[in-house]
Design an enzyme around this catalytic site. Structure first.
Site, PDB file in Angstrom:
ATOM      1  N   HIS A   1       0.828  -1.215   0.000  1.00 55.38           N
ATOM      2  CA  HIS A   1       0.000   0.000   0.000  1.00 55.38           C
ATOM      3  C   HIS A   1       0.861   1.263   0.000  1.00 55.38           C
ATOM      4  O   HIS A   1       0.530   2.258  -0.641  1.00 55.38           O
ATOM      5  CB  HIS A   1      -0.975  -0.019   1.176  1.00 55.38           C
ATOM      6  CG  HIS A   1      -2.043  -1.062   1.030  1.00 55.38           C
ATOM      7  ND1 HIS A   1      -2.284  -2.059   1.957  1.00 55.38           N
ATOM      8  CD2 HIS A   1      -2.922  -1.305   0.016  1.00 55.38           C
ATOM      9  CE1 HIS A   1      -3.255  -2.837   1.549  1.00 55.38           C
ATOM     10  NE2 HIS A   1      -3.663  -2.418   0.375  1.00 55.38           N
TER      11      HIS A   1
ATOM     12  N   ASP B   1     -10.428  -3.853   0.449  1.00 53.83           N
ATOM     13  CA  ASP B   1     -10.065  -3.997   1.858  1.00 53.83           C
ATOM     14  C   ASP B   1      -9.859  -2.638   2.537  1.00 53.83           C
ATOM     15  O   ASP B   1      -9.826  -2.546   3.749  1.00 53.83           O
ATOM     16  CB  ASP B   1      -8.789  -4.850   1.981  1.00 53.83           C
ATOM     17  CG  ASP B   1      -7.694  -4.341   1.052  1.00 53.83           C
ATOM     18  OD1 ASP B   1      -7.510  -4.946  -0.024  1.00 53.83           O
ATOM     19  OD2 ASP B   1      -7.071  -3.312   1.383  1.00 53.83           O
TER      20      ASP B   1
ATOM     21  N   GLU C   1     -15.053  -0.086  -6.315  1.00 54.97           N
ATOM     22  CA  GLU C   1     -14.887  -1.497  -5.928  1.00 54.97           C
ATOM     23  C   GLU C   1     -16.103  -2.271  -6.436  1.00 54.97           C
ATOM     24  O   GLU C   1     -17.243  -1.874  -6.192  1.00 54.97           O
ATOM     25  CB  GLU C   1     -14.778  -1.595  -4.407  1.00 54.97           C
ATOM     26  CG  GLU C   1     -14.990  -2.988  -3.838  1.00 54.97           C
ATOM     27  CD  GLU C   1     -14.034  -4.038  -4.391  1.00 54.97           C
ATOM     28  OE1 GLU C   1     -12.812  -3.789  -4.399  1.00 54.97           O
ATOM     29  OE2 GLU C   1     -14.528  -5.101  -4.834  1.00 54.97           O
TER      30      GLU C   1
ATOM     31  N   ASP D   1     -18.229  -1.839 -11.441  1.00 49.49           N
ATOM     32  CA  ASP D   1     -17.103  -2.414 -12.178  1.00 49.49           C
ATOM     33  C   ASP D   1     -16.172  -1.260 -12.581  1.00 49.49           C
ATOM     34  O   ASP D   1     -16.611  -0.293 -13.213  1.00 49.49           O
ATOM     35  CB  ASP D   1     -17.637  -3.113 -13.426  1.00 49.49           C
ATOM     36  CG  ASP D   1     -16.520  -3.788 -14.233  1.00 49.49           C
ATOM     37  OD1 ASP D   1     -16.789  -4.816 -14.869  1.00 49.49           O
ATOM     38  OD2 ASP D   1     -15.386  -3.269 -14.216  1.00 49.49           O
ATOM     39  N   GLY D   2     -14.917  -1.398 -12.219  1.00 48.00           N
ATOM     40  CA  GLY D   2     -13.966  -0.318 -12.506  1.00 48.00           C
ATOM     41  C   GLY D   2     -13.843  -0.026 -13.984  1.00 48.00           C
ATOM     42  O   GLY D   2     -13.597   1.116 -14.382  1.00 48.00           O
TER      43      GLY D   2
ATOM     44  N   ASP E   1      -5.776  -1.123  -7.995  1.00 48.32           N
ATOM     45  CA  ASP E   1      -5.506  -2.073  -6.908  1.00 48.32           C
ATOM     46  C   ASP E   1      -6.429  -3.276  -7.090  1.00 48.32           C
ATOM     47  O   ASP E   1      -7.328  -3.535  -6.282  1.00 48.32           O
ATOM     48  CB  ASP E   1      -5.751  -1.392  -5.559  1.00 48.32           C
ATOM     49  CG  ASP E   1      -5.535  -2.338  -4.391  1.00 48.32           C
ATOM     50  OD1 ASP E   1      -6.082  -2.054  -3.293  1.00 48.32           O
ATOM     51  OD2 ASP E   1      -4.839  -3.365  -4.566  1.00 48.32           O
ATOM     52  N   SER E   2      -6.207  -3.982  -8.180  1.00 49.11           N
ATOM     53  CA  SER E   2      -7.153  -5.044  -8.555  1.00 49.11           C
ATOM     54  C   SER E   2      -6.635  -6.414  -8.135  1.00 49.11           C
ATOM     55  O   SER E   2      -5.485  -6.574  -7.724  1.00 49.11           O
ATOM     56  CB  SER E   2      -7.327  -5.040 -10.080  1.00 49.11           C
ATOM     57  OG  SER E   2      -6.114  -5.516 -10.677  1.00 49.11           O
ATOM     58  N   THR E   3      -7.511  -7.375  -8.300  1.00 47.51           N
ATOM     59  CA  THR E   3      -7.076  -8.769  -8.196  1.00 47.51           C
ATOM     60  C   THR E   3      -6.236  -9.071  -9.431  1.00 47.51           C
ATOM     61  O   THR E   3      -5.999  -8.193 -10.254  1.00 47.51           O
ATOM     62  CB  THR E   3      -8.324  -9.683  -8.184  1.00 47.51           C
ATOM     63  OG1 THR E   3      -9.248  -9.207  -9.179  1.00 47.51           O
ATOM     64  CG2 THR E   3      -9.011  -9.662  -6.829  1.00 47.51           C
TER      65      THR E   3
ATOM     66  N   PRO F   1     -13.313 -11.202 -12.085  1.00 42.03           N
ATOM     67  CA  PRO F   1     -13.730  -9.804 -12.311  1.00 42.03           C
ATOM     68  C   PRO F   1     -12.558  -8.861 -12.569  1.00 42.03           C
ATOM     69  O   PRO F   1     -12.737  -7.794 -13.130  1.00 42.03           O
ATOM     70  CB  PRO F   1     -14.470  -9.447 -11.021  1.00 42.03           C
ATOM     71  CG  PRO F   1     -14.089 -10.461 -10.012  1.00 42.03           C
ATOM     72  CD  PRO F   1     -13.743 -11.690 -10.740  1.00 42.03           C
TER      73      PRO F   1
HETATM   74  N1  SAM Z   1      -3.382  -6.353  -3.100  1.00 41.38           N
HETATM   75  C1  SAM Z   1      -4.140  -7.247  -3.954  1.00 41.38           C
HETATM   76  C2  SAM Z   1      -3.303  -7.769  -5.081  1.00 41.38           C
HETATM   77  O1  SAM Z   1      -2.241  -7.194  -5.314  1.00 41.38           O
HETATM   78  O2  SAM Z   1      -3.710  -8.760  -5.682  1.00 41.38           O
HETATM   79  C3  SAM Z   1      -5.420  -6.581  -4.402  1.00 41.38           C
HETATM   80  C4  SAM Z   1      -6.269  -6.323  -3.213  1.00 41.38           C
HETATM   81  S1  SAM Z   1      -7.885  -5.781  -3.406  1.00 41.38           S
HETATM   82  C5  SAM Z   1      -8.666  -6.850  -2.286  1.00 41.38           C
HETATM   83  C6  SAM Z   1      -8.410  -6.329  -4.991  1.00 41.38           C
HETATM   84  C7  SAM Z   1      -9.835  -5.827  -5.194  1.00 41.38           C
HETATM   85  O3  SAM Z   1     -10.133  -5.695  -6.582  1.00 41.38           O
HETATM   86  C8  SAM Z   1     -10.909  -6.762  -4.625  1.00 41.38           C
HETATM   87  O4  SAM Z   1     -11.609  -6.099  -3.599  1.00 41.38           O
HETATM   88  C9  SAM Z   1     -11.819  -7.082  -5.831  1.00 41.38           C
HETATM   89  O5  SAM Z   1     -13.177  -7.207  -5.475  1.00 41.38           O
HETATM   90  C10 SAM Z   1     -11.553  -5.858  -6.697  1.00 41.38           C
HETATM   91  N2  SAM Z   1     -11.899  -5.991  -8.113  1.00 41.38           N
HETATM   92  C11 SAM Z   1     -11.684  -7.051  -8.919  1.00 41.38           C
HETATM   93  N3  SAM Z   1     -12.150  -6.793 -10.167  1.00 41.38           N
HETATM   94  C12 SAM Z   1     -12.669  -5.529 -10.145  1.00 41.38           C
HETATM   95  C13 SAM Z   1     -13.298  -4.693 -11.121  1.00 41.38           C
HETATM   96  N4  SAM Z   1     -13.489  -5.115 -12.384  1.00 41.38           N
HETATM   97  N5  SAM Z   1     -13.696  -3.445 -10.757  1.00 41.38           N
HETATM   98  C14 SAM Z   1     -13.495  -3.006  -9.473  1.00 41.38           C
HETATM   99  N6  SAM Z   1     -12.930  -3.762  -8.493  1.00 41.38           N
HETATM  100  C15 SAM Z   1     -12.508  -5.018  -8.836  1.00 41.38           C
END
Ligand code: SAM
Length: 282
Positions: A62, A86, A106, A138-139, A156-158, A163
């Site tokens: 972060h 988170d 998010e 959806d971002g 900061d996505s998955t 998704p």
């Molecule tokens: N630090 C982590 C990593 O490096 O993998 C990412 C942490 S954060 C929890 C990832 C967030 O992205 C999740 O809350 C997930 O729900 C969100 N996310 C996934 N796809 C997304 C999208 N299309 N639009 C917005 N948020 C999304």
């Protein structure tokens, strides 16, 4: 400790963490959400079997995805976070009193809801901060339809599965560029290059077409296993990347932040890449 969590990000390699106590294990409408206690890393959040963040090492991730672009920019007042359910990214951005508004988009409100309950130290009050505008969407759709402008955009996505996949496409990056104000900076979570090389190369090819200044920087986060993680960097600013340590030091002192990983020297050094990562850039 008998029970263990084994990550499912890679078919041929996995990290395994001891589970001292399961705190949450359920499906939101979009993802499988798990939170458990690990003796070494504290509380661990996983989504669809992939470690997202842990209390023990989240500060590295972060700090490097917020203070690098914000201190390099030098005058960021409007910040966009895509993902970050988170709340850790929003927390770190909001530590900059110069930031007037953080928009956080998010997709899964289930991640926000349980993070408030099970991982309160990550958001640390960010969700109640009047400077935070939380958008559940959806971002990719937000980026394509918003007319707002931002000085810093943080993805900061998955990982690019489920998704998160849409957040690694050329069209998404093109929309993101249009949302950047003059001299704005876009940074992305771009995976661990040793394990996910094509993810970085794909983003860099897109950034090369879009930005005058493109590249990546790195930091090692223990639970993003397999070597240093890459963070994509894209900007049309001719200054942001080259801000020197003395200026970064002044800006950090003005921000009054007591940090655990970031220093101005670490900031600059993070852009020096090992050869195997350099080779992944187009
Ligand atoms: N630090 C982590 C990593 O490096 O993998 C990412 C942490 S954060 C929890 C990832 C967030 O992205 C999740 O809350 C997930 O729900 C969100 N996310 C996934 N796809 C997304 C999208 N299309 N639009 C917005 N948020 C999304």
């Amino acid at each position: 400790m008998s029970e263990r969590f084994t990550e499912t990000l890679h078919d041929d390699y996995a990290q395994s963490l001891g589970v001292a106590k399961v705190l949450y294990d359920n499906n939101s409408s979009l993802q499988h959400i798990q939170v458990f206690e690990n003796d070494r890393f504290g509380r661990v959040l996983t989504l669809d079997g992939v470690v997202q963040t842990t209390q023990g090492d989240e500060f590295i991730y972060h700090e490097m995805l917020t203070h690098v672009p914000i201190l390099a920019h030098g005058n960021a007042t409007r910040v966009l976070v895509i993902g970050g359910g988170d709340g850790g990214m929003a927390r770190e951005v909001l530590r900059h009193k110069s930031v007037e508004k953080v928009t956080m988009v998010e997709i899964d409100e289930g991640v926000v809801a349980f993070s408030k309950t099970y991982l309160p130290s990550l958001s640390n009050g960010a969700f109640d901060n009047p400077r935070l505008d939380l958008v559940i969407a959806d971002g990719a759709n937000f980026m394509a339809t918003s007319t707002d402008e931002f000085d810093v955009i943080i993805i900061d996505s998955t990982d690019p599965v489920g998704p998160g996949e849409v957040l690694f496409t050329d069209s998404f990056y093109g929309h993101a560029k249009r949302r950047l104000a003059k001299d704005g900076v876009l940074v992305t979570q771009n995976g661990v290059p040793f394990m996910q090389p094509s993810e970085l190369t794909g983003t860099m090819r897109a950034f090369q077409k879009l930005f005058a200044d493109w590249g990546c920087y790195i930091a090692s986060i223990p639970t993003y296993t397999g070597g240093p993680m890459a963070f994509g960097w894209g900007s049309d600013s001719s200054k942001a990347r080259d801000v020197d340590v003395a200026v970064l030091t002044k800006r950090l002192e003005a921000a009054g932040l007591d940090l655990g990983y970031y220093t101005p020297s670490v900031h600059k050094a993070a852009f020096s890449l090992p050869r195997y990562i350099e080779k992944l850039l187009p």
